[in-house]
Design a protein around this motif. Structure first.
Motif, mmCIF file in Angstrom:
data_model
loop_
_atom_site.group_PDB
_atom_site.id
_atom_site.type_symbol
_atom_site.label_atom_id
_atom_site.label_comp_id
_atom_site.label_asym_id
_atom_site.label_seq_id
_atom_site.Cartn_x
_atom_site.Cartn_y
_atom_site.Cartn_z
ATOM 1 N N PHE A 94 47.687 42.919 42.468
ATOM 2 C CA PHE A 94 46.488 43.545 43.020
ATOM 3 C C PHE A 94 45.976 44.551 42.000
ATOM 4 O O PHE A 94 46.729 45.403 41.520
ATOM 5 N N ILE A 95 44.681 44.436 41.644
ATOM 6 C CA ILE A 95 44.116 45.240 40.563
ATOM 7 C C ILE A 95 42.823 45.892 41.042
ATOM 8 O O ILE A 95 41.993 45.239 41.689
ATOM 9 N N VAL A 96 42.645 47.159 40.714
ATOM 10 C CA VAL A 96 41.419 47.905 40.992
ATOM 11 C C VAL A 96 40.833 48.358 39.655
ATOM 12 O O VAL A 96 41.556 48.912 38.811
ATOM 13 N N SER A 97 39.528 48.107 39.455
ATOM 14 C CA SER A 97 38.882 48.478 38.194
ATOM 15 C C SER A 97 37.639 49.313 38.479
ATOM 16 O O SER A 97 36.905 49.050 39.433
ATOM 17 N N SER A 98 37.406 50.302 37.629
ATOM 18 C CA SER A 98 36.225 51.154 37.753
ATOM 19 C C SER A 98 35.035 50.477 37.081
ATOM 20 O O SER A 98 35.192 49.463 36.381
ATOM 21 N N PRO A 99 33.813 50.992 37.243
ATOM 22 C CA PRO A 99 32.666 50.453 36.511
ATOM 23 C C PRO A 99 32.910 50.499 35.008
ATOM 24 O O PRO A 99 33.517 51.444 34.481
ATOM 25 N N GLN A 100 32.446 49.456 34.301
ATOM 26 C CA GLN A 100 32.732 49.337 32.880
ATOM 27 C C GLN A 100 31.680 49.981 31.994
ATOM 28 O O GLN A 100 31.833 49.989 30.767
ATOM 29 N N ASP A 101 30.612 50.530 32.582
ATOM 30 C CA ASP A 101 29.562 51.146 31.781
ATOM 31 C C ASP A 101 29.676 52.669 31.749
ATOM 32 O O ASP A 101 28.715 53.374 31.455
ATOM 33 N N MET B 190 31.858 45.763 44.105
ATOM 34 C CA MET B 190 31.006 46.590 44.962
ATOM 35 C C MET B 190 29.718 46.954 44.230
ATOM 36 O O MET B 190 29.609 46.845 43.010
ATOM 37 N N GLU B 191 28.733 47.392 44.990
ATOM 38 C CA GLU B 191 27.457 47.792 44.403
ATOM 39 C C GLU B 191 27.634 48.956 43.442
ATOM 40 O O GLU B 191 26.873 49.110 42.486
ATOM 41 N N SER B 192 28.633 49.784 43.672
ATOM 42 C CA SER B 192 28.885 50.933 42.801
ATOM 43 C C SER B 192 29.449 50.537 41.449
ATOM 44 O O SER B 192 29.527 51.363 40.540
ATOM 45 N N GLY B 193 29.895 49.275 41.299
ATOM 46 C CA GLY B 193 30.493 48.832 40.053
ATOM 47 C C GLY B 193 32.003 48.761 40.105
ATOM 48 O O GLY B 193 32.631 48.175 39.219
ATOM 49 N N TRP B 194 32.609 49.367 41.133
ATOM 50 C CA TRP B 194 34.056 49.243 41.308
ATOM 51 C C TRP B 194 34.393 47.818 41.749
ATOM 52 O O TRP B 194 33.591 47.161 42.427
ATOM 53 N N SER B 195 35.566 47.325 41.355
ATOM 54 C CA SER B 195 35.953 45.965 41.725
ATOM 55 C C SER B 195 37.445 45.907 42.030
ATOM 56 O O SER B 195 38.229 46.735 41.554
#
Length: 774
Positions: free
Chosen positions: A395-402, A335-340
């Motif tokens: 199924f995996i959800v990841s937050s922005p890495q920065d 996503m544009e927010s960095g979540w994936s």
């Protein structure tokens, strides 16, 4: 104060790098016309060892990474070959590719031939692969990541010793691109070895949908021809074909769909049978307190196994045949927010058939043909096979890495099953009620899990990482009243495991760090399906791992030095032991052990044209609990003095403490569009034991390979030499049963004489390797 500490550590690291005698590594020097990625050249290697993309040097784990070009240059073509260049990664099979009983990391031998119960699981783009992976080709991967130590928190089932992840490319060409490669080798004088591989990728919908089609055929030529049957011994062939569809239908969304087929066909494995006569002639024969004649050294193989098999139900030749189908789906949405989010799903099926002459000899045994009577009148064949099925979803959800605090969470489910067949013509196995020769009912299992992970920059330069997996695991054994081993009831058992990993990392500089971690792993429970109900099940093993390490980029990124040291304690270990008072073997939770050691890996750009890569691994495994192997007529207990059949203080056989590899590559401009490349490649396997009593020693092996090449952007022409010194040290031992050597040696009157079977190493081979890219 902090500055002086950092300078001291960096100085120690530099000294270690210069003083290292040899090693094996994952990075190579940059060439003008390649896609090599190396920290030593200032380029980052990206890995997915924690289910998110991270720079190799930032990940606080011991990881060996090999790019596609590194694998090609060092003639690494399959999963078996990876052990040649990876610190603390070992492979030995007592029956060619039919047996995966020794595929292990950090000294933890799996002690089983069951492909579902290895300590190391292989993954393809993060999707687990079930069944035998020995023929899994490496010629069409972007890179291979070998992650050491328990990976249960991240990867899950059967990774408590480590995980191997094959990473493939996402094909996105604007026009048709591809490559063709061929290699031809010879040295045995019996049959040649060759590799033929091709890959083409092309757009189907411009900027939206692409395809990749690939195929390969590889043959490791026979080492000998059986003098009686004419059958080729040591021949191994693998054919593979694959199709990948890759799509980017929307901004941030990618979909990769894969279909793959592999076919392995092997001849009789290259084995050398040894007994008291050979050992006596070599001066290594000893007599044990039990009265057994044995040797204190496993000799270099000279004689070979043979086979004369016709008309068996599954195969008409000794060896193995495997067919594998695999389908995979990988979807990523950023996503544009960095979540994936990511979805990984896989479906696999494998059918394996094996025919083995248990006597490991031809009808007229060449070792004992001078005796006044026949030593073996006929072969004793085991015609077996199995089917495996598996499917998985994650199924995996990841937050922005920065962000200072970043994390990931997911759900996973895995199912696998195996059905064994024993398809000889014996009426006890194949009959009207059991026409397919099922040995027992289907064994199957499920694993459902929730996993989470978080990284927190507490206060620069500290980072805390916490990961955990909560899994519910079930194993089951279906009833079968017509099978060879009868079970009248369905059996199943379940258990819940909490598998954590906690890591603290300290950044000394932007290019240097140290870390410490604790992790826990499990090895799945298993049924003793062929035994009476007195020994129904062995519960899961538990492994506690403690590790410290450091990753360093020095001298303007011209040198990388990665180090890790570990201590591992294994409890409730599954162990093949003897039912008291019988000769029957069973798997039970009867042993504990510990293993400690280290890995060092480095790449050094010595000059603009000269690059050194290397690594060394050490793993000292020792049983720490008292395990009695006393039985009646057991081949294992015969190695121990009467009443002293105990493994405490000993180690597993075919488990070397040391291994390592190194390469020195010289590269410079030659003429026109061509560069010249010269490489000396070295691998080392240390001393190991050929028996559980640790009496019989297998010598260390030193293997040298050479490669000289002219390379341009589109063409590679290379001259190769494998095993330059023709080292024929045994690759390991197969501690066969007494019936494997039914012979009588008059001068040695013991009634239970034994032999041992040695795995043979491929001889020196010369060849050429030609590649074309378009």
């Amino acid at each position: 104060m902090r500055s002086s500490v950092r300078e001291s550590i960096l100085t120690v690291g530099s000294v270690l790098a210069v003083a290292m005698p040899h090693g094996a590594l994952a990075q190579t020097a940059e060439t003008p016309n390649s896609e090599r990625s190396s920290v030593a050249d200032g380029n980052e290697i990206i890995v997915s060892a924690r289910r998110t993309d991270e720079a190799l040097q930032d990940v606080p784990l011991s990881i060996s990474v090999f790019t596609n070009e590194t694998l090609a240059n060092r003639s690494i073509d399959s999963a078996i070959d990876l052990a040649k260049i990876t610190p603390n990664f070992h492979f030995y099979s007592s029956n060619g590719r039919t047996d995966t009983s020794s595929l292990f990391i950090r000294g933890l031998n799996a002690n089983t031939t069951d492909t579902r119960y290895q300590n190391v699981t292989f993954f393809l783009d993060g999707i687990p692969l079930s069944g035998s992976v020995m023929g899994l080709p490496t010629n069409n991967v972007k890179q291979v990541e070998i992650v050491k130590g328990p990976q249960s928190a991240t990867f899950g089932k059967a990774t408590y010793s480590g995980a191997v992840n094959y990473i493939t490319n996402n094909p996105t060409p604007d026009t048709i691109h591809g490559s063709v490669r061929g290699r031809l080798m010879d040295g045995s004088g019996v049959s040649t070895s060759y590799l033929a591989a091709a890959r083409v990728e092309f757009p189907i919908i411009q900027d939206g949908l692409w395809a990749e089609v690939s195929g390969s055929h590889q043959r490791d030529g026979a080492l000998y021809s059986d003098p009686f049957s004419g059958e080729k011994v040591g021949l191994m062939e693998t054919t593979s074909a694959g199709l990948v569809l890759y799509a980017e239908p929307a901004e941030g969304l990618s979909i990769k769909l894969r279909g793959q087929y592999e076919y392995d066909e092997d001849g009789a494995p290259a084995l050398a049978l040894q007994g008291p006569r050979e050992w006596d002639q070599a001066g290594v024969l000893v007599e044990l307190p039990s009265g057994l004649l044995w040797s204190d050294k496993l000799l270099n193989p000279r004689n070979i196994a043979g086979c004369d098999a016709v008309g068996y139900a599954e195969l008409d030749h000794c060896g193995a045949e495997r067919k594998r189908w695999f389908g995979g789906l990988v979807m990523n949405y950023e996503m544009e927010s960095g979540w994936s989010t990511s979805l990984l799903a896989g479906l696999g099926y494998q059918r394996s058939k094996t025919l083995t002459d248990i006597y490991y000899a031809t009808y007229d045994d060449p070792l004992y043909d001078d005796l006044p009577y026949p030593t073996k009148s006929t072969g004793f064949f085991s015609d077996t096979g199995h089917k495996t099925k598996d499917w998985s979803a994650q199924f995996i959800v990841s937050s922005p890495q920065d962000m200072p605090l970043r994390g990931r969470a997911g759900l996973g489910y895995f199912y696998d099953s195996i059905t064994y067949y024993n398809t000889t013509s014996s009426s006890a196995v194949v009959n009207e009620e059991n026409p397919n020769g099922k040995r027992e009912g289907k064994l199957w299992g499920t694993n459902a899990a929730i996993f989470v992970g978080a990284d927190w920059n507490i206060a620069m330069p500290f980072t805390l990482s916490l990961e955990a997996r909560l899994e519910r695991q079930k194993i089951a054994y279906d009833a079968c009243t017509v099978c060879q081993y009868i079970n009248t009831d369905d059996r199943s058992t379940s258990e819940t495991n909490f598998l954590p990993r906690a890591t603290i990392k300290y950044d000394l500089t932007s290019n240097n760090n140290i870390y410490a971690l604790y992790s826990k792993g499990t090895h799945p429970a298993r049924f003793n399906d062929t035994l009476p109900p007195d020994f129904p099940i062995a519960t899961s093993e538990t492994l506690n791992n403690f590790e410290i390490g450091s990753k360093n980029a020095l001298f303007g990124n011209r040198l990388t030095l990665n180090l890790a040291a570990f201590y591992q304690k294994l409890t409730d270990q599954q162990y093949r032991t003897i039912v008291p008072g019988t000769s029957t073997q069973t798997i039970q939770n009867v042993a504990s052990s510990r293993v400690w050691g280290f890995e060092i890996e480095t790449v050094a750009r010595l000059t603009p044209a000269l690059t050194f890569t290397g690594g060394i691994g050490f793993a000292d495994h020792e049983f720490t609990s008292s395990v009695s192997l006393n039985g009646n007529g057991s081949s294992t207990t015969a190695l121990f003095p009467p009443g002293e059949a105990d493994v405490i203080g000993l180690t597993s056989y075919n488990t070397p403490r040391w291994n390592g590899a190194a390469s020195l590559e010289y590269r410079r401009y030659a003429f026109g569009d061509f560069n010249f490349s010269g490489m000396v490649d070295y691998s080392f396997t240390g001393k190991q034991f050929g028996d559980l009593a640790n009496i019989q020693v297998i010598d260390a092996a030193h293997i040298f390979n050479l490669r000289f090449a002219l390379e341009s952007e589109s063409v590679t022409i290379a001259f190769l030499v494998r095993n330059l010194t023709d080292d024929n040290t045994p690759t390991g031992a197969n501690l066969g049963s007494t019936r494997s050597c039914l012979y009588v040696v008059p001068e040695y009157p013991s009634s239970s004489q034994r032999c041992n079977v040695a795995g043979m190493r491929r001889p020196r081979e010369f060849g050429v390797d030609v590649g074309f890219r378009f």
